[in-house]
Design a protein around this motif. Structure first.
Motif, short mmCIF file in Angstrom:
data_model
loop_
_atom_site.label_atom_id
_atom_site.label_comp_id
_atom_site.label_asym_id
_atom_site.label_seq_id
_atom_site.Cartn_x
_atom_site.Cartn_y
_atom_site.Cartn_z
N GLY A 22 0.81 -1.22 0.00
CA GLY A 22 0.00 0.00 0.00
C GLY A 22 0.84 1.26 0.00
O GLY A 22 0.32 2.36 -0.19
N GLN A 23 2.13 1.12 0.22
CA GLN A 23 3.06 2.27 0.16
C GLN A 23 4.24 1.88 -0.71
O GLN A 23 4.46 0.70 -0.96
N ILE A 24 5.01 2.89 -1.12
CA ILE A 24 6.32 2.59 -1.71
C ILE A 24 7.33 2.80 -0.58
O ILE A 24 7.53 3.92 -0.11
N HIS A 25 7.90 1.72 -0.12
CA HIS A 25 8.77 1.77 1.06
C HIS A 25 9.83 0.68 0.84
O HIS A 25 9.56 -0.51 1.02
N ARG A 87 7.30 7.56 -6.74
CA ARG A 87 7.84 6.52 -7.59
C ARG A 87 8.96 6.98 -8.52
O ARG A 87 9.38 6.21 -9.40
N TYR A 88 9.46 8.21 -8.34
CA TYR A 88 10.45 8.72 -9.30
C TYR A 88 11.79 9.11 -8.69
O TYR A 88 12.80 9.09 -9.39
N ASP A 89 11.81 9.52 -7.43
CA ASP A 89 13.06 9.93 -6.78
C ASP A 89 14.06 8.78 -6.89
O ASP A 89 13.85 7.70 -6.33
N GLY A 90 15.17 9.01 -7.58
CA GLY A 90 16.18 7.98 -7.77
C GLY A 90 15.84 7.04 -8.91
O GLY A 90 16.59 6.94 -9.89
N HIS A 370 9.52 13.28 -2.03
CA HIS A 370 9.51 12.54 -0.77
C HIS A 370 8.05 12.44 -0.29
O HIS A 370 7.75 12.61 0.90
N HIS A 371 7.19 12.14 -1.22
CA HIS A 371 5.74 12.09 -0.96
C HIS A 371 5.13 11.17 -2.03
O HIS A 371 5.58 11.16 -3.17
N PRO A 372 4.09 10.39 -1.66
CA PRO A 372 3.51 9.46 -2.65
C PRO A 372 2.95 10.14 -3.90
O PRO A 372 2.82 9.49 -4.95
#
Ligand code: HGY
Ligand code: MN
Ligand code: MN
Length: 409
Positions: A22-25, A87-90, A370-372
């Protein structure tokens, strides 16, 4: 499928590899990262790349050129995330080149695409571990995560192969990182791309206030040694100082209070402090001012404070020949770009200590990162592909002079 569609498809799929549904972690060396490695290795091999995972968990994929003696251009970014990330940072800095590689003409150098294993500093409270391995500046591998697992143990559990060198490929002549801007400047200028001239220095500290845990009902206010109220006073001081100092940003991003119950006065509080300023002297002066303030607050309240420096990076300049070529590549492909500094830290600031390095930014809608809800515009990915193709096909390794002095402190 166009390279832009392919880039977005890769980012979308990579986002499904998470340790918290449910998160990108996805932190350093976790099971989700292990599964992502398997997926990316497969995709990289299908794109004609030779793939290995090095001893620090960096995924390294090479597109060889016919001349084995040719030098290597390193390109890439990180695949770890902050908690509940976008989903894009890095990720974009790995997916975008990977999508472009099948469309490239032959190049006169080897191209090495790297997915750095760790950049954010979340799991071990120490950032840039992936790129630090390549510059031989790793901190001690005995640093522990909150579960008491140290870096060495995490590498063994992943597992990584200690015999796979986590060093720069010999004869690597430059590094290029593509990244979302993570701020509002390009959007405010209505421009798709940013050419990064410098990356702002940063200091990260961990402060632990130690007072006395005691009963919340029976201990009169004047007799308390409350670590959390001391920390609160310090946090307010941090904000006030940063608000009054142009260009300074300072953040307390984590805090834990122990033992952690409504009816116990907190006896121990640990917090993180992140300090950034384009001018290293101002950043270092701020560090001194704030650590002095923390000690004064502790003394006033009859408690102790322990201060540990988790990392410190000076402001670094990007390599001007590479940066100029990026700017010319954007202009030649009719993609307007703005020359700027980066407030966020990046692997390029570590690599720049050893290698001519540069960065290309893509606009971040709403400046949100740094946010979904972090996002990127498909037309900006196309602009970056065009610019990157021009850059790669006009890059002459013999024209890139190594620099020996890049930092301002
Ligand atoms: O914290 C930073 O600046 C980066 O996003 N890791
Ligand atoms: Mn980040
Ligand atoms: Mn990043």
């Amino acid at each position: 499928m166009t390279p832009t569609q392919r880039t977005l498809q890769l980012c979308d799929h990579i986002a499904t590899f998470t340790d918290i549904p449910g998160q990108i972690h996805r932190l350093f060396l976790t099971p989700a990262t292990r599964r992502l490695h398997t997926y990316l290795t497969q995709e990289m091999r299908q794109a004609g790349l030779q793939v290995r995972t090095d001893a620090l968990g960096n995924l390294r994929a090479t597109l060889p050129c016919p001349n084995p003696q040719a030098p290597t251009l390193l390109i890439g970014s990180h695949i770890d995330t902050v908690p509940n990330a976008g989903r894009y940072d890095g990720i974009l800095g790995v997916a975008l080149p990977l999508a472009l590689i099948p469309t490239l003409p032959p190049l006169p150098y080897h191209l090495e695409l790297i997915a750095f294993s760790e950049e954010e500093g979340v799991r071990f409270r120490t950032p840039f571990l992936g790129s630090r391995a390549l510059t031989n500046t790793l901190p001690s591998l005995t640093i522990e995560d909150p579960q008491g697992i140290n870096i060495q143990q995490a590498l063994q559990a992943f597992p990584t192969d200690p015999n796979q060198p986590a060093t720069l490929t010999p004869n690597t002549f430059a590094f290029l990182e593509l990244h979302i801007e993570q701020g509002p400047i390009l959007e405010s200028l209505n421009l798709p791309l940013g050419i990064v001239e410098s990356i702002v220095g940063q200091t990260r500290l961990s402060l632990t206030f130690v007072g006395q845990a005691n009963h919340a009902g029976t201990t009169p206010m004047p007799l308390r040694r409350d670590a959390l109220t001391a920390a609160a006073s310090f946090i307010t001081h941090v904000e006030t100082l940063a608000q009054g100092t142009p260009g300074l940003v300072a953040t307390v991003g984590t805090i834990t209070a122990a033992p952690g119950a409504p009816n116990i006065i907190p006896g121990q509080v640990t917090l993180s402090l992140d300090i950034r300023h384009p001018d290293d002297c101002t950043r270092l002066r701020t560090r001194r001012t704030l650590t002095t303030a923390a000690r004064a607050i502790a003394t006033q309240r009859n408690i102790e404070v322990h201060i540990r420096q988790a990392s410190q990076q000076s402001t670094v300049l990007m390599h001007s020949t590479l940066t100029n070529l990026l700017a010319r590549s954007a202009a030649a492909t009719a993609n307007p770009a703005h020359t700027m500094h980066s407030g966020a830290g990046h692997d390029a600031m570590i690599l720049a200590e050893s290698l001519p390095s540069t960065m290309l930014f893509l606009r971040t809608p709403h400046g949100l990162s740094h946010h979904p809800d972090e996002s990127v515009l498909p037309e900006d990915i196309t602009a970056a592909h065009q610019t990157l193709t021009h850059f790669l096909t006009h890059l002459d390794p013999t024209q890139i002079q190594p620099r020996t002095h890049l930092t301002s402190t």
